[in-house]
Design a protein around this motif. Sequence first.
Motif, short mmCIF file in Angstrom:
data_model
loop_
_atom_site.label_atom_id
_atom_site.label_comp_id
_atom_site.label_asym_id
_atom_site.label_seq_id
_atom_site.Cartn_x
_atom_site.Cartn_y
_atom_site.Cartn_z
N LEU A 188 6.12 18.50 -11.44
CA LEU A 188 6.01 17.04 -11.56
C LEU A 188 7.28 16.40 -12.14
O LEU A 188 7.76 15.39 -11.59
N PRO A 189 7.89 16.95 -13.22
CA PRO A 189 9.16 16.36 -13.69
C PRO A 189 10.27 16.42 -12.66
O PRO A 189 11.10 15.50 -12.59
N LEU A 190 10.31 17.49 -11.84
CA LEU A 190 11.36 17.59 -10.83
C LEU A 190 11.13 16.62 -9.67
O LEU A 190 12.07 16.31 -8.92
N ALA A 191 9.90 16.17 -9.51
CA ALA A 191 9.56 15.33 -8.35
C ALA A 191 9.63 13.84 -8.67
O ALA A 191 9.06 13.03 -7.93
N ARG A 192 10.32 13.46 -9.73
CA ARG A 192 10.39 12.04 -10.09
C ARG A 192 10.92 11.14 -8.97
O ARG A 192 10.37 10.06 -8.74
N PRO A 193 12.00 11.53 -8.26
CA PRO A 193 12.46 10.64 -7.17
C PRO A 193 11.39 10.43 -6.09
O PRO A 193 11.21 9.30 -5.62
N ALA A 194 10.68 11.50 -5.71
CA ALA A 194 9.64 11.34 -4.69
C ALA A 194 8.46 10.53 -5.22
O ALA A 194 7.87 9.72 -4.49
N LEU A 195 8.12 10.73 -6.49
CA LEU A 195 7.03 9.94 -7.09
C LEU A 195 7.41 8.46 -7.13
O LEU A 195 6.57 7.59 -6.87
N ALA A 196 8.68 8.19 -7.48
CA ALA A 196 9.14 6.79 -7.52
C ALA A 196 9.10 6.17 -6.12
O ALA A 196 8.72 5.00 -5.95
N THR A 197 9.50 6.94 -5.12
CA THR A 197 9.48 6.42 -3.74
C THR A 197 8.06 6.13 -3.28
O THR A 197 7.79 5.06 -2.71
N ALA A 198 7.15 7.07 -3.54
CA ALA A 198 5.75 6.85 -3.16
C ALA A 198 5.18 5.64 -3.90
O ALA A 198 4.45 4.83 -3.31
N SER A 199 5.52 5.52 -5.19
CA SER A 199 5.02 4.38 -5.97
C SER A 199 5.51 3.06 -5.41
O SER A 199 4.76 2.08 -5.34
N LEU A 200 6.78 3.03 -4.99
CA LEU A 200 7.34 1.78 -4.47
C LEU A 200 6.67 1.38 -3.17
O LEU A 200 6.31 0.21 -2.98
N PHE A 201 6.47 2.36 -2.26
CA PHE A 201 5.80 2.05 -1.00
C PHE A 201 4.38 1.53 -1.25
O PHE A 201 3.96 0.52 -0.67
N ILE A 202 3.64 2.24 -2.11
CA ILE A 202 2.24 1.84 -2.37
C ILE A 202 2.19 0.50 -3.10
O ILE A 202 1.31 -0.34 -2.84
N PHE A 203 3.16 0.25 -3.99
CA PHE A 203 3.22 -1.04 -4.68
C PHE A 203 3.37 -2.18 -3.66
O PHE A 203 2.68 -3.20 -3.74
N ILE A 204 4.29 -1.99 -2.70
CA ILE A 204 4.51 -3.06 -1.71
C ILE A 204 3.26 -3.27 -0.87
O ILE A 204 2.85 -4.41 -0.63
N TRP A 205 2.63 -2.17 -0.43
CA TRP A 205 1.43 -2.31 0.41
C TRP A 205 0.30 -3.01 -0.35
O TRP A 205 -0.38 -3.86 0.21
N THR A 206 0.11 -2.64 -1.60
CA THR A 206 -1.00 -3.21 -2.36
C THR A 206 -0.70 -4.64 -2.80
O THR A 206 -1.57 -5.51 -2.74
N TRP A 207 0.53 -4.89 -3.24
CA TRP A 207 0.91 -6.22 -3.72
C TRP A 207 0.79 -7.26 -2.61
O TRP A 207 0.38 -8.40 -2.85
N THR A 208 1.15 -6.87 -1.39
CA THR A 208 1.12 -7.84 -0.29
C THR A 208 -0.15 -7.74 0.55
O THR A 208 -0.24 -8.43 1.57
N ASP A 209 -1.09 -6.90 0.16
CA ASP A 209 -2.31 -6.72 0.95
C ASP A 209 -3.10 -8.03 0.99
O ASP A 209 -3.38 -8.63 -0.06
N PHE A 210 -3.43 -8.45 2.19
CA PHE A 210 -4.19 -9.70 2.35
C PHE A 210 -5.60 -9.43 2.89
O PHE A 210 -6.57 -10.05 2.44
N LEU A 211 -5.70 -8.50 3.85
CA LEU A 211 -6.97 -8.31 4.56
C LEU A 211 -8.09 -7.81 3.64
O LEU A 211 -9.19 -8.38 3.62
N ASN A 212 -7.82 -6.76 2.87
CA ASN A 212 -8.88 -6.19 2.04
C ASN A 212 -9.37 -7.14 0.96
O ASN A 212 -10.59 -7.31 0.78
N PRO A 213 -8.47 -7.80 0.19
CA PRO A 213 -8.98 -8.80 -0.77
C PRO A 213 -9.75 -9.93 -0.09
O PRO A 213 -10.74 -10.43 -0.65
N LEU A 214 -9.30 -10.33 1.11
CA LEU A 214 -10.01 -11.41 1.81
C LEU A 214 -11.44 -11.00 2.16
O LEU A 214 -12.37 -11.81 2.10
#
Length: 276
Positions: A188-214
């Motif tokens: 897990l400590p060695l995978a910080r770049p991949a964890l950060a990348t996955a977090s950024l993608f999921i953050f964008i998808w969730t932050w801008t999600d319109f259909l599910n909250p609607l």
Amino acid sequence: MTSGRWLQYLLIYAVLIIGALFFLTPFAWMVSTSLKTGAQVFAIPPRWIPAPVMWSNYSRLMTEIPFRRYLGNTVLVTVTSVVFYVGSSAVVAYGFSRIKWPGREVLFYCLLATMVLPPQVTLIPQFVMFQKLGWVGTFLPLIVPALTGSAFAVFLLRQFYGSIPEEISDSARIDGASEWQIFMRIILPLARPALATASLFIFIWTWTDFLNPLIYLTDDRLYTLAVGLQQLSSTRSAAWPLLMAGSLLMSLPIILLFFFAQKTFIQGVSTSGLKG
């Protein structure tokens, strides 16, 4: 430097500048519109620089809709979803990458196959299930599914785990470490770049999600920013400056996050094989 190399650099920079302008123009128009009066929005010829500059549109936005409440709801759903998605996906990816067990590859490819399944296909069954559970009208349908992980994040993290030498895990096993200890203290400590990348993608998808909250949020006090701004546009036909002001404020966290995490993001994408 030869004239041919200069010409090559000139063409590359020209293409990059044209591409940058192509993508920046809608953003610049959004910024400009957020500072205009209603009459200036559809003026012919279009005016890029508003006169007067209506900074008051941002303060009006705060009173026209409960912006802070919508922002708080969006932050709650997004942060919780990112933590749940990344945490569960990291564990599942470790099982697919570092532990050998019968049927691992077949099950992994079945997981990947879910990525090509359009979300609209599962929309109605999911709604019926959450309705029977009594979750419609709450944040639970937006947060709880994150505990099952994301196929994309599992794929990304599995690719990164595979680039870590197996000898490191073998050494830890010889020293008596369990798989969970190897995962938590080494992988897990060695995978910080991949964890950060996955977090950024999921953050964008969730932050801008319109259909599910609607679909799932029936109480306007629980609306996220995406749904709140849509409600503003549907109730106020001439509210384009306010709508663009809200859209700009909603875009700022994504821009700032990518700006500050750009180096880690690119490192994670390049080492996980997503660059193609």
